[in-house]
Design a protein around this motif. Structure first.
Motif, PDB file in Angstrom:
ATOM      1  N   SER A  96       0.841  -1.200   0.000  1.00 21.76           N
ATOM      2  CA  SER A  96       0.000   0.000   0.000  1.00 21.76           C
ATOM      3  C   SER A  96       0.877   1.251   0.000  1.00 21.76           C
ATOM      4  CB  SER A  96      -0.933   0.001   1.220  1.00 21.76           C
ATOM      5  OG  SER A  96      -1.883  -1.030   1.124  1.00 21.76           O
ATOM      6  N   ASN A  97       1.960   1.222   0.759  1.00 22.82           N
ATOM      7  CA  ASN A  97       2.883   2.354   0.790  1.00 22.82           C
ATOM      8  C   ASN A  97       3.484   2.605  -0.593  1.00 22.82           C
ATOM      9  OD1 ASN A  97       4.409   4.450   1.986  1.00 22.82           O
ATOM     10  ND2 ASN A  97       6.160   3.084   2.129  1.00 22.82           N
ATOM     11  N   ALA A  98       3.834   1.543  -1.309  1.00 23.32           N
ATOM     12  CA  ALA A  98       4.405   1.697  -2.652  1.00 23.32           C
ATOM     13  C   ALA A  98       3.402   2.365  -3.594  1.00 23.32           C
ATOM     14  CB  ALA A  98       4.834   0.336  -3.195  1.00 23.32           C
ATOM     15  N   VAL A  99       2.135   1.964  -3.527  1.00 19.83           N
ATOM     16  CA  VAL A  99       1.104   2.581  -4.368  1.00 19.83           C
ATOM     17  C   VAL A  99       0.961   4.058  -4.022  1.00 19.83           C
ATOM     18  CG1 VAL A  99      -1.381   2.611  -4.840  1.00 19.83           C
ATOM     19  CG2 VAL A  99      -0.140   0.450  -4.850  1.00 19.83           C
ATOM     20  N   VAL A 100       0.954   4.376  -2.732  1.00 12.98           N
ATOM     21  CA  VAL A 100       0.850   5.773  -2.297  1.00 12.98           C
ATOM     22  C   VAL A 100       2.021   6.579  -2.845  1.00 12.98           C
ATOM     23  CG1 VAL A 100       0.975   7.292  -0.282  1.00 12.98           C
ATOM     24  CG2 VAL A 100      -0.542   5.305  -0.241  1.00 12.98           C
ATOM     25  N   GLN A 101       3.226   6.032  -2.776  1.00 10.60           N
ATOM     26  CA  GLN A 101       4.409   6.746  -3.258  1.00 10.60           C
ATOM     27  C   GLN A 101       4.342   6.967  -4.773  1.00 10.60           C
ATOM     28  OE1 GLN A 101       6.438   8.227  -1.167  1.00 10.60           O
ATOM     29  NE2 GLN A 101       5.234   7.282   0.456  1.00 10.60           N
ATOM     30  N   ILE A 102       3.872   5.984  -5.520  1.00 12.62           N
ATOM     31  CA  ILE A 102       3.727   6.150  -6.971  1.00 12.62           C
ATOM     32  C   ILE A 102       2.719   7.251  -7.273  1.00 12.62           C
ATOM     33  CG2 ILE A 102       2.888   5.025  -9.078  1.00 12.62           C
ATOM     34  CD1 ILE A 102       4.110   2.391  -7.934  1.00 12.62           C
ATOM     35  N   MET A 103       1.601   7.231  -6.560  1.00  8.53           N
ATOM     36  CA  MET A 103       0.578   8.264  -6.777  1.00  8.53           C
ATOM     37  C   MET A 103       1.125   9.653  -6.430  1.00  8.53           C
ATOM     38  SD  MET A 103      -2.044   6.897  -8.060  1.00  8.53           S
ATOM     39  CE  MET A 103      -2.938   5.379  -8.207  1.00  8.53           C
ATOM     40  N   ARG A 104       1.913   9.740  -5.372  1.00  9.40           N
ATOM     41  CA  ARG A 104       2.518  11.024  -5.002  1.00  9.40           C
ATOM     42  C   ARG A 104       3.502  11.500  -6.062  1.00  9.40           C
ATOM     43  NH1 ARG A 104       3.370   9.871   1.368  1.00  9.40           N
ATOM     44  NH2 ARG A 104       1.247  10.391   1.974  1.00  9.40           N
ATOM     45  N   MET A 105       4.293  10.594  -6.585  1.00 11.06           N
ATOM     46  CA  MET A 105       5.268  10.966  -7.620  1.00 11.06           C
ATOM     47  C   MET A 105       4.566  11.539  -8.852  1.00 11.06           C
ATOM     48  SD  MET A 105       7.957   7.785  -7.257  1.00 11.06           S
ATOM     49  CE  MET A 105       8.541   7.941  -8.900  1.00 11.06           C
ATOM     50  N   HIS A 106       3.395  10.999  -9.160  1.00 15.01           N
ATOM     51  CA  HIS A 106       2.639  11.472 -10.322  1.00 15.01           C
ATOM     52  C   HIS A 106       1.716  12.640  -9.965  1.00 15.01           C
ATOM     53  CE1 HIS A 106       3.782   8.436 -13.324  1.00 15.01           C
ATOM     54  NE2 HIS A 106       3.968   7.659 -12.271  1.00 15.01           N
ATOM     55  N   GLY A 107       1.632  12.981  -8.697  1.00  8.93           N
ATOM     56  CA  GLY A 107       0.777  14.092  -8.266  1.00  8.93           C
ATOM     57  C   GLY A 107      -0.699  13.824  -8.457  1.00  8.93           C
ATOM     58  N   LEU A 159       1.517   4.230 -17.081  1.00  6.29           N
ATOM     59  CA  LEU A 159       0.653   4.891 -16.099  1.00  6.29           C
ATOM     60  C   LEU A 159       0.379   6.335 -16.521  1.00  6.29           C
ATOM     61  CD1 LEU A 159      -0.936   4.797 -13.478  1.00  6.29           C
ATOM     62  CD2 LEU A 159       1.176   5.328 -12.248  1.00  6.29           C
ATOM     63  N   ILE A 160       1.385   7.019 -17.052  1.00  6.26           N
ATOM     64  CA  ILE A 160       1.196   8.396 -17.521  1.00  6.26           C
ATOM     65  C   ILE A 160       0.129   8.426 -18.615  1.00  6.26           C
ATOM     66  CG2 ILE A 160       2.314  10.293 -18.777  1.00  6.26           C
ATOM     67  CD1 ILE A 160       4.893   9.612 -17.241  1.00  6.26           C
ATOM     68  N   GLU A 161       0.197   7.464 -19.537  1.00  2.00           N
ATOM     69  CA  GLU A 161      -0.789   7.394 -20.626  1.00  2.00           C
ATOM     70  C   GLU A 161      -2.194   7.126 -20.097  1.00  2.00           C
ATOM     71  OE1 GLU A 161       0.675   4.384 -23.267  1.00  2.00           O
ATOM     72  OE2 GLU A 161       2.577   5.439 -23.573  1.00  2.00           O
ATOM     73  N   GLU A 162      -2.312   6.198 -19.149  1.00  2.00           N
ATOM     74  CA  GLU A 162      -3.629   5.881 -18.579  1.00  2.00           C
ATOM     75  C   GLU A 162      -4.214   7.085 -17.847  1.00  2.00           C
ATOM     76  OE1 GLU A 162      -5.637   3.127 -18.917  1.00  2.00           O
ATOM     77  OE2 GLU A 162      -4.141   2.593 -20.416  1.00  2.00           O
ATOM     78  N   LEU A 163      -3.375   7.800 -17.141  1.00  2.00           N
ATOM     79  CA  LEU A 163      -3.842   9.002 -16.431  1.00  2.00           C
ATOM     80  C   LEU A 163      -4.284  10.070 -17.424  1.00  2.00           C
ATOM     81  CD1 LEU A 163      -1.190   9.174 -13.567  1.00  2.00           C
ATOM     82  CD2 LEU A 163      -3.596   8.489 -13.357  1.00  2.00           C
ATOM     83  N   ILE A 168      -5.931  13.438 -16.443  1.00  2.00           N
ATOM     84  CA  ILE A 168      -4.980  13.737 -15.369  1.00  2.00           C
ATOM     85  C   ILE A 168      -3.578  13.814 -15.975  1.00  2.00           C
ATOM     86  CG2 ILE A 168      -3.946  12.948 -13.208  1.00  2.00           C
ATOM     87  CD1 ILE A 168      -6.570  11.412 -12.663  1.00  2.00           C
ATOM     88  N   THR A 169      -2.940  14.965 -15.788  1.00  2.00           N
ATOM     89  CA  THR A 169      -1.570  15.116 -16.259  1.00  2.00           C
ATOM     90  C   THR A 169      -0.628  14.773 -15.119  1.00  2.00           C
ATOM     91  OG1 THR A 169      -2.257  16.880 -17.752  1.00  2.00           O
ATOM     92  CG2 THR A 169       0.096  16.718 -17.282  1.00  2.00           C
ATOM     93  N   SER A 170       0.226  13.819 -15.372  1.00  2.00           N
ATOM     94  CA  SER A 170       1.178  13.369 -14.356  1.00  2.00           C
ATOM     95  C   SER A 170       2.163  14.478 -14.024  1.00  2.00           C
ATOM     96  CB  SER A 170       1.935  12.143 -14.867  1.00  2.00           C
ATOM     97  OG  SER A 170       3.020  11.851 -14.023  1.00  2.00           O
ATOM     98  N   ALA A 171       2.487  14.610 -12.760  1.00  2.00           N
ATOM     99  CA  ALA A 171       3.492  15.580 -12.331  1.00  2.00           C
ATOM    100  C   ALA A 171       4.848  15.250 -12.938  1.00  2.00           C
ATOM    101  CB  ALA A 171       3.582  15.609 -10.803  1.00  2.00           C
ATOM    102  N   LEU A 172       5.127  13.976 -13.182  1.00  2.00           N
ATOM    103  CA  LEU A 172       6.385  13.586 -13.819  1.00  2.00           C
ATOM    104  C   LEU A 172       6.442  14.088 -15.261  1.00  2.00           C
ATOM    105  CD1 LEU A 172       6.817   9.930 -12.520  1.00  2.00           C
ATOM    106  CD2 LEU A 172       7.937  11.996 -11.690  1.00  2.00           C
TER     107      LEU A 172
END
Length: 185
Positions: A96-107, A159-163, A168-172
């Protein structure tokens, strides 16, 4: 035989003290009576105005927690939904922490649900998605997968493409575009 509580209430009603308090409550000056009437009228108007939203809220709550309808509503109401152990501020497992971190990285702003808070949600989401593990990620109402799949999508750029497909525009991606602008100057 009447209960002691009812007996006490009856004896209190018969006392002079009770009669004095009730009679003092009934007498209001004309100004006070007007204010009380206005407050009551406003409360009724407010309750009538709030009724549609209350009805919607009750309809939302009417789906039994853990049912297919319950999950349909949750995943339909938000672009990204994560069912996880713990909360984004305090994940209770490494996946769950890994998913949260990925979501944070993408904003990504997402709706999260702590499956540890309710066993019906914990078991229900596994049946709903036909996926045995937690966390589970949904994008635009579609089940994406768990931590391993989200990590692969992140690493491949998928993931960027799916967003982007859901607006949703990824922060990355934004960071990469800013870096490209800086290099061109």
């Amino acid at each position: 035989m009447p209960s002691p509580i009812l007996k006490r209430e009856t004896s209190a009603r018969d006392s002079d003290e009770w009669q004095q308090t009730t009679s003092s409550r009934r007498k209001h000056s004309p100004g006070e009576a007007y204010i009380i009437t206005c407050i009551m009228f406003s409360a009724v108007k407010f309750a009538r105005a709030a009724r549609p939203s209350l009805t919607g809220f009750l309809r939302y709550c009417s789906a039994q927690v853990g049912s297919k309808e319950y999950f349909d509503k949750l995943v339909a109401d938000n672009k990204v939904v994560v069912f996880m152990k713990g909360t984004p501020d305090m994940p209770r497992c490494g996946f769950s922490n890994a998913v949260v971190q990925i979501m944070r990285m993408h904003g990504v702003n997402y709706d999260s649900h702590n499956v540890l808070a309710d066993d019906n949600v914990r078991q229900g989401i596994k049946e709903y998605s036909d996926w045995p593990t937690i966390p589970q990620v949904f994008i635009n109402g579609d089940f994406v997968g768990g931590c391993d799949i989200l990590l692969q999508m992140h690493q491949s750029g998928e993931l960027i493409e799916e967003l982007q497909k859901v607006g949703i525009t990824s922060a990355l991606l934004e960071q990469e575009m800013e870096d490209d602008k800086g290099e061109k100057k």
